[in-house]
Design an enzyme around this catalytic site. Structure first.
Site, PDB file in Angstrom:
ATOM      1  N   SER A 299       0.861  -1.197   0.000  1.00  0.00           N
ATOM      2  CA  SER A 299       0.000   0.000   0.000  1.00  0.00           C
ATOM      3  C   SER A 299       0.882   1.226   0.000  1.00  0.00           C
ATOM      4  O   SER A 299       1.998   1.207   0.522  1.00  0.00           O
ATOM      5  CB  SER A 299      -0.880   0.030   1.251  1.00  0.00           C
ATOM      6  OG  SER A 299      -1.473   1.301   1.413  1.00  0.00           O
TER       7      SER A 299
ATOM      8  N   TYR B  92      -1.794  -0.952  10.174  1.00  0.00           N
ATOM      9  CA  TYR B  92      -1.834  -1.181   8.723  1.00  0.00           C
ATOM     10  C   TYR B  92      -0.564  -0.639   8.072  1.00  0.00           C
ATOM     11  O   TYR B  92       0.074  -1.333   7.257  1.00  0.00           O
ATOM     12  CB  TYR B  92      -3.070  -0.497   8.142  1.00  0.00           C
ATOM     13  CG  TYR B  92      -3.296  -0.723   6.669  1.00  0.00           C
ATOM     14  CD1 TYR B  92      -3.685  -1.965   6.185  1.00  0.00           C
ATOM     15  CD2 TYR B  92      -3.140   0.312   5.745  1.00  0.00           C
ATOM     16  CE1 TYR B  92      -3.913  -2.170   4.831  1.00  0.00           C
ATOM     17  CE2 TYR B  92      -3.365   0.116   4.388  1.00  0.00           C
ATOM     18  CZ  TYR B  92      -3.758  -1.132   3.937  1.00  0.00           C
ATOM     19  OH  TYR B  92      -3.968  -1.334   2.595  1.00  0.00           O
TER      20      TYR B  92
END
Ligand code: NDP
Length: 237
Positions: A132, A146
């Site tokens: 990401s 995350y």
């Protein structure tokens, strides 16, 4: 097109969103595709029948299941690890068991799947992991777990590129910005905030990410390894 006509591809987490687009892309390019799912049995069944691929239930949080599925699918020419999720909220309130589960899915599974796949992978094999843009930039609070998990994939690629390079096997990370999926719908509440960081004021499409994955897995990318590939509308620029 039959770019992958003689190739076997395994996609971990392929039932929905970006993973489903990756399954569709490889199947359209002629590959024999197996993909895993955890909760979305109906979506997986439908995708398998539409694309002629094979769906296998495998929870990416369970190391033994991941290793067994990779082993039973081998030898694989292309491994794509897409399964992943985010937990939002105050770090002080989050359930530590859920945080550890996130690390198992987002970090442990890519590591163990990659190592297991390479045991049988032929020369010239490819590993692509979906990271990401939050591995590089985390502009909002509440998503440290995350961000940590996606940054960890950068070390995975740099390290395993060294281990597997002598066999001509590459490993790369694709780092999407906001992509229109169930996890991050283009009409969701964070839309305007996310677009404010971007040069292209829109969510990306899953098929745009799948195209980058296909290029990295294809014959033109043989000299690309240990690298991060950002596709984010300049979210991180
Ligand atoms: P979705 O939530 O839309 O889809 C997630 C997919 O991963 C589903 O197929 C799901 O399968 C599978 N999955 C999740 N957990 C597990 C598990 N424990 N075991 C097996 N499969 C699992 O997410 P996206 O398509 O948006 O995201 C895909 C990847 O892209 C993730 O790694 C995410 O972090 C990354 N990403 C997404 C961005 C975005 O904006 N959408 C941006 C940057 C990165 P099932 O439903 O069967 O459980």
């Amino acid at each position: 097109m039959a770019t992958f006509g003689d190739k076997t591809v395994l996609v971990l987490g392929g039932s929905r969103g970006i993973g489903a687009a990756i399954v569709r892309r490889f199947a359209a390019d002629g590959a024999a595709v197996t993909f895993t799912y955890a909760g979305s049995k109906e979506a997986a069944k439908q995708l398998a029948s539409e694309t002629g691929s094979k769906a296998v239930r495998t929870d990416s949080a369970d190391r033994d299941q991941v290793i067994a599925t990779v082993r039973e699918s081998g030898p694989i020419d292309v491994l794509v690890v897409n399964s992943g999720f985010a937990i939002f909220g105050d770090a002080l309130d989050q359930d530590p068991d859920e945080i550890d589960r996130l690390f198992r899915v987002n970090v442990h599974a890519p590591y163990h799947a990659s190592v297991e796949a390479v045991r049988q992978m032929p020369e010239g094999g490819r590993i692509v992991v979906i990271g990401s843009v939050n591995g590089d930039r985390m502009p909002v609070p509440g998503m440290a777990s995350y961000a940590l998990s996606k940054s960890a994939l950068q070390g995975l690629a740099r390290g395993l590129a060294r281990d597997f390079g002598p066999r001509g096997i590459t490993i790369n990370i694709v780092q999407p910005g906001p992509i229109d999926t169930d996890a991050n719908p283009a009409d969701g509440p964070m839309r305007d905030l996310m677009h404010s960081f971007m040069a292209l004021k829109r969510h990306g499409r899953p098929d745009e990410v799948a195209a980058m994955v296909a290029w990295l897995a294809g014959p033109e990318a043989g000299f690309v390894t240990g690298a991060m590939h950002t596709i984010d509308g300049a979210f991180s620029a």
